[in-house]
Design a protein around this motif. Sequence first.
Motif, PDB file in Angstrom:
ATOM      1  N   UNK A  98       0.759  -1.120  -0.098  1.00 11.21           N
ATOM      2  CA  UNK A  98      -0.096  -0.023   0.122  1.00 11.21           C
ATOM      3  C   UNK A  98       0.921   1.344  -0.101  1.00 11.21           C
ATOM      4  N   UNK A  99       1.876   1.258   0.632  1.00 13.10           N
ATOM      5  CA  UNK A  99       2.966   2.347   0.935  1.00 13.10           C
ATOM      6  C   UNK A  99       3.506   2.674  -0.561  1.00 13.10           C
ATOM      7  N   UNK A 125       2.904   6.001  -2.881  1.00 17.32           N
ATOM      8  CA  UNK A 125       4.102   6.711  -3.132  1.00 17.32           C
ATOM      9  C   UNK A 125       4.112   7.777  -4.208  1.00 17.32           C
ATOM     10  N   UNK A 126       3.821   6.978  -5.637  1.00 18.57           N
ATOM     11  CA  UNK A 126       3.907   7.833  -6.932  1.00 18.57           C
ATOM     12  C   UNK A 126       2.682   8.780  -6.707  1.00 18.57           C
ATOM     13  N   UNK A 127       1.733   8.494  -6.135  1.00 23.29           N
ATOM     14  CA  UNK A 127       0.505   9.452  -6.124  1.00 23.29           C
ATOM     15  C   UNK A 127       0.882  10.350  -5.315  1.00 23.29           C
ATOM     16  N   UNK A 177       2.760  18.979  -7.732  1.00 23.75           N
ATOM     17  CA  UNK A 177       1.601  19.811  -8.296  1.00 23.75           C
ATOM     18  C   UNK A 177       1.773  21.015  -7.179  1.00 23.75           C
ATOM     19  N   UNK A 178       1.375  20.693  -5.883  1.00 28.92           N
ATOM     20  CA  UNK A 178       1.555  21.689  -4.938  1.00 28.92           C
ATOM     21  C   UNK A 178       2.598  22.611  -5.026  1.00 28.92           C
TER      22      UNK A 178
END
Length: 96
Positions: free
Chosen positions: A62-63, A67-69, A76-77
């Motif tokens: 899950x980690x 990670x890519x997301x 983006x921020x």
Amino acid sequence: MDIDGGVNDHKESENLVYSMELPNDHVLLKERIVSHPLYDLLVNAHLNLLKESYCKVLDKLKEEMEKPMQETSDFIETMYSELSSIVGPSSTSDHH
């Protein structure tokens, strides 16, 4: 020469008897293990350990999948912040 042949035949028959006894010994050993009073406790402990390991692997997966997301979101921020500082606050207030 007959003596050697007789010895070899005897050894072969011993090996055959031994190989025939081995599966029965295996079955008996298996039955003794399964009938042991702590067998169920041991099996449950082993399964719980596998479950624990499985959960750890799923958490790690899950980690790694998130990670890519997260990296994309952080990028983006950062780009939004940099663009806002270049363009100025008046343009960014329309989008926020």
